[in-house]
Design a protein around this motif. Structure first.
Motif: not given
Length: 224
Positions: A102, A104-105
């Protein structure tokens, strides 16, 4: 091979680099390294990730060992390391999440601390920009449920093997190094560890690549 020398032979690093280069923002690549206990897969995986210099993260299967308390409850402490002493559903769920990152995860994976013989949650961060995850463990190529799901999630699996007497010697040494008395270490290796080794050896033909170390070539782990 000397303890400080990398076991990553010339064909291996370019192959891993090509796999990393084929990743996309929506599809991370996963490389599995498997083989029987004591063959050198953990050390090979660590050296490989180090040489990939920020392009790969190492997520060992051992983080999904069941806790000692649960093994005692189930009556499986004498078989620690067997397939039913892990959480394969949790492992495959993590691999699926790593495979489809995902934006920015950061994903946090568990590690296994041999000093306390326990898994430790949230120990390994995998940043979203990492294109390749290297995972290593005994049962990546098992074709029986629930382990069969693992192979489906991996882009490649490399199988590491080592001369049996040398592998057994190293296993006994490792158990002693982490606190087992010599006699207990020998009993565990010739019983539980070797039963697991035979199970793993039966999966060898399912690998994309087989890496055979001689006793002089096999990587030695760093002393704790």
């Amino acid at each position: 091979m000397a303890a400080g020398k990398s076991p990553v032979t010339p064909p291996l690093l370019p192959r891993a680099r090509r796999l990393a280069a084929s990743a996309t923002p929506a599809r991370r690549r996963l490389l599995g390294i498997t083989g029987p206990p004591g063959a050198g897969k953990s050390t090979l995986a660590a050296h490989l990730v180090a040489q990939l210099a920020g392009q790969a993260a190492l997520v060992p299967m051992d983080g999904f060992h069941l806790a000692e308390a649960e093994l005692r409850r189930l009556g499986r402490t004498d078989r620690k390391g067997a397939p039913d002493t892990f959480d394969p559903a949790g492992y495959t769920a993590l691999l699926a999440r790593l495979r489809s990152p995902e934006p920015d995860t950061t994903v946090y994976a568990p590690a296994f601390d041999r000093r306390i013989e326990e898994p430790v949650a949230g120990s390994i961060p995998v940043a979203p920009g990492i294109p390749l995850v290297v995972t290593e463990g005994n049962y990546l190529l098992l074709d029986s449920a629930p382990w069969s799901r693992v192979r489906e999630l991996l882009d490649e699996v490399w199988y590491v093997e080592l001369d049996t007497p040398e592998r057994i010697r190293r296993l006994i040494d490792r158990h002693e190094r982490f606190g087992r008395p010599r006699a207990d270490a020998e009993r565990f290796v010739h019983g539980s560890d070797e039963a697991n080794a035979r199970l793993v050896a039966a999966t060898r033909d399912r690998a994309d690549l087989v890496i055979t170390f001689t006793p002089d070539e096999a990587p030695l782990p760093k002393r704790q």
